[in-house]
Design a protein around this motif. Sequence first.
Motif, PDB file in Angstrom:
ATOM      1  N   ILE A  19       0.821  -1.116   0.163  1.00  0.00           N
ATOM      2  CA  ILE A  19       0.062   0.068   0.036  1.00  0.00           C
ATOM      3  C   ILE A  19       0.960   1.272   0.078  1.00  0.00           C
ATOM      4  N   GLN A  20       0.537   2.271  -1.035  1.00  0.00           N
ATOM      5  CA  GLN A  20       1.336   3.582  -1.001  1.00  0.00           C
ATOM      6  C   GLN A  20       0.758   4.746  -0.172  1.00  0.00           C
ATOM      7  N   TYR A  21      -0.339   4.675   0.279  1.00  0.00           N
ATOM      8  CA  TYR A  21      -1.102   5.828   0.753  1.00  0.00           C
ATOM      9  C   TYR A  21      -1.920   5.177   1.820  1.00  0.00           C
ATOM     10  N   VAL A  22      -1.774   5.853   3.156  1.00  0.00           N
ATOM     11  CA  VAL A  22      -2.497   5.479   4.477  1.00  0.00           C
ATOM     12  C   VAL A  22      -3.104   6.601   5.179  1.00  0.00           C
ATOM     13  N   GLU A  23      -4.369   6.383   5.621  1.00  0.00           N
ATOM     14  CA  GLU A  23      -4.804   7.496   6.098  1.00  0.00           C
ATOM     15  C   GLU A  23      -5.128   6.846   7.557  1.00  0.00           C
ATOM     16  N   LEU A  57       6.124   5.010   8.686  1.00  0.00           N
ATOM     17  CA  LEU A  57       5.372   5.738   7.814  1.00  0.00           C
ATOM     18  C   LEU A  57       6.499   6.188   6.584  1.00  0.00           C
ATOM     19  N   PHE A  60       5.601   4.592   3.015  1.00  0.00           N
ATOM     20  CA  PHE A  60       4.514   5.134   2.298  1.00  0.00           C
ATOM     21  C   PHE A  60       4.736   6.385   1.509  1.00  0.00           C
ATOM     22  N   ARG A  61       4.102   6.247   0.373  1.00  0.00           N
ATOM     23  CA  ARG A  61       4.221   7.615  -0.590  1.00  0.00           C
ATOM     24  C   ARG A  61       3.606   8.863   0.288  1.00  0.00           C
ATOM     25  N   GLU A  62       2.336   8.541   0.705  1.00  0.00           N
ATOM     26  CA  GLU A  62       1.728   9.773   1.653  1.00  0.00           C
ATOM     27  C   GLU A  62       1.012   8.987   2.575  1.00  0.00           C
ATOM     28  N   ALA A  63       1.099   9.663   3.928  1.00  0.00           N
ATOM     29  CA  ALA A  63       0.394   9.186   5.066  1.00  0.00           C
ATOM     30  C   ALA A  63      -0.183  10.391   5.781  1.00  0.00           C
ATOM     31  N   THR A  64      -1.616  10.156   6.129  1.00  0.00           N
ATOM     32  CA  THR A  64      -2.204  11.397   6.794  1.00  0.00           C
ATOM     33  C   THR A  64      -2.733  10.766   8.219  1.00  0.00           C
ATOM     34  N   TRP A  65      -3.230  11.572   9.090  1.00  0.00           N
ATOM     35  CA  TRP A  65      -3.816  11.039  10.104  1.00  0.00           C
ATOM     36  C   TRP A  65      -4.883  12.068  10.795  1.00  0.00           C
TER      37      TRP A  65
END
Length: 134
Positions: A19-23, A57, A60-65
């Motif tokens: 997975i490349q994008y995680v929220e 983290l 991942f290409r992008e991670a938001t929380w």
Amino acid sequence: MAEYEALIIGLEMLVELGIQYVEILGDSMHVLKQIAGEYKCLSLSLAVYPVAARNLLTEFREATWEHIPREENFAANELAQVATSIQMPEDCVQRIIKIGKKSLPSILTTGMEIDVNSAAITEDDWRNPIMTYL
């Protein structure tokens, strides 16, 4: 510790899946602020957890929380219910479910090492009577 264990194990699973994008939706503001670098972890026993989470983290290409108040965090409860009630369809001949065991704490399995600096408590430190009592 439990919140960090869940976060780290979840992130490890997502990395394995590519997975490349995680929220990240969490009900622990403290944990979210620590992984964002806004709060420092002052507990020696927990200091490695924010570091381990931030290291994961970077995969991942992008991670938001986002903080979700505990009373509104029904998604976590629903996921737990789904995980404990997996049923096989009647027409299903074979189904492979990968089950793995994670050793806790998860940070020990990564071989990660960090140095934790701590201020020594002297006899005249105001915290000394509290520490002695505890």
